[in-house]
Design a protein around this motif. Structure first.
Motif, short mmCIF file in Angstrom:
data_model
loop_
_atom_site.label_atom_id
_atom_site.label_comp_id
_atom_site.label_asym_id
_atom_site.label_seq_id
_atom_site.Cartn_x
_atom_site.Cartn_y
_atom_site.Cartn_z
N UNK A 47 -30.45 -34.20 -15.41
CA UNK A 47 -30.01 -33.68 -13.91
C UNK A 47 -31.13 -34.37 -13.08
N UNK A 48 -32.27 -34.78 -13.49
CA UNK A 48 -33.28 -35.65 -12.78
C UNK A 48 -33.63 -34.85 -11.41
N UNK A 49 -34.22 -33.68 -11.44
CA UNK A 49 -34.57 -33.09 -10.05
C UNK A 49 -35.68 -33.97 -9.66
N UNK A 50 -35.83 -34.10 -8.50
CA UNK A 50 -36.59 -34.90 -7.65
C UNK A 50 -37.85 -33.88 -7.24
N UNK A 51 -37.32 -32.59 -7.33
CA UNK A 51 -38.38 -31.29 -6.96
C UNK A 51 -38.01 -30.28 -7.71
N UNK A 52 -39.35 -29.86 -8.18
CA UNK A 52 -39.30 -28.60 -9.08
C UNK A 52 -40.31 -27.48 -8.42
N UNK A 53 -39.96 -26.36 -8.20
CA UNK A 53 -40.49 -25.53 -7.37
C UNK A 53 -40.49 -23.89 -8.10
N UNK A 54 -41.67 -23.57 -8.49
CA UNK A 54 -41.80 -22.51 -9.36
C UNK A 54 -42.54 -21.29 -8.62
N UNK A 55 -42.05 -19.87 -9.12
CA UNK A 55 -42.85 -18.93 -8.80
C UNK A 55 -44.27 -19.20 -9.36
N UNK A 56 -45.24 -18.57 -8.68
CA UNK A 56 -46.46 -18.79 -8.98
C UNK A 56 -47.17 -18.05 -10.31
N UNK A 67 -40.77 -29.18 -17.70
CA UNK A 67 -39.72 -30.15 -17.02
C UNK A 67 -40.55 -31.35 -16.47
N UNK A 68 -41.44 -30.60 -15.61
CA UNK A 68 -42.13 -31.62 -14.76
C UNK A 68 -42.97 -32.64 -15.49
N UNK A 69 -43.41 -32.25 -16.65
CA UNK A 69 -44.11 -33.40 -17.39
C UNK A 69 -43.10 -34.37 -17.99
N UNK A 70 -41.86 -33.83 -18.56
CA UNK A 70 -40.75 -34.90 -18.99
C UNK A 70 -40.67 -35.98 -17.65
N UNK A 71 -40.49 -35.34 -16.60
CA UNK A 71 -40.08 -36.13 -15.31
C UNK A 71 -41.31 -36.94 -14.72
N UNK A 72 -42.45 -36.52 -14.89
CA UNK A 72 -43.70 -36.99 -14.44
C UNK A 72 -43.76 -36.36 -12.74
N UNK A 73 -43.44 -35.22 -12.76
CA UNK A 73 -43.36 -34.86 -11.38
C UNK A 73 -44.41 -33.57 -11.17
N UNK A 74 -45.00 -33.66 -9.90
CA UNK A 74 -46.24 -32.38 -9.87
C UNK A 74 -45.31 -31.26 -9.48
#
Length: 199
Positions: A47-56, A67-74
């Motif tokens: 689905x290629x999310x460009x933003x990943x936001x999680x609960x802390x 998921x962030x690691x797979x997509x190289x996102x912070x």
């Protein structure tokens, strides 16, 4: 403006297995929960999310990290996405809660919009998370956003965004279950709900 918003519940914890109220207690994933998160991340990366936001809280944050690691996102952490606060019930099973708050527990289990002692109600927590999601959608250029949070608040927020009256119209997502919404700029459209890993 059409955006895709993924609602993704964290993987399994030992509190889930024991049937304990977790709320905002910071309970980590167990081994199965980590495996669920890794498997589901593989399924969601297309689905290629460009933003990943999680609960802390760590169970959601660690799930998001797969998921962030797979997509190289912070990934972004947002305390507004925390689970419903269950106050004095946190850490206890329903049987243990019933020993001191039998009437309150019965009302809660029947769907009443009540607050456990020291906690918050379904509508309060659902509204908190729905407002956070709307804010995130409007303040990012990302066309696909993954929201990684908790069962009760994801259901509550989904029902609010869809304009469903009363609680319990949608099922609670299972551990690492996810749903997909489309947002047109005016309306929220539920595309799928309850997809879960094979385990």
């Amino acid at each position: 403006m059409t955006k895709t918003v993924i609602f993704w519940r964290h993987g399994q914890t030992d509190f889930n297995v024991a049937g304990r109220f977790q709320g905002q207690s910071d309970v980590p994933l167990n081994d199965l929960g980590r495996a669920q998160a890794a498997e589901t991340a593989q399924n969601l990366q297309h689905l290629h999310p460009e933003l990943i936001v999680s609960s802390d809280l760590s169970r959601a944050a660690e799930t998001a990290d797969h998921l962030a690691e797979l997509l190289d996102l912070e990934p972004v952490r947002d305390a507004r996405l925390r689970e419903t606060a269950f106050g004095d019930w946190e850490g206890s099973t329903r049987a243990e809660v019933a020993e001191n708050w039998a009437e309150e527990l019965a009302a809660w289990a029947a769907g009443a919009d009540m607050s456990p002692p020291g906690g918050e109600s379904r509508s309060q927590s659902g509204q908190r998370v729905a407002e956070a999601i709307v804010d995130l959608v409007y303040t990012t250029d990302a066309e696909t956003i993954a929201i990684v949070a908790h069962g009760a608040v994801l259901r509550g927020a989904a029902e609010i965004l869809l304009g469903l009256t009363g609680s319990g119209r949608l099922a609670v997502l299972g551990n690492c279950g996810h749903g997909e919404f489309g947002f047109t700029g005016e309306n929220w459209v539920l595309r799928s709900w309850g997809t879960r890993p094979a385990r």
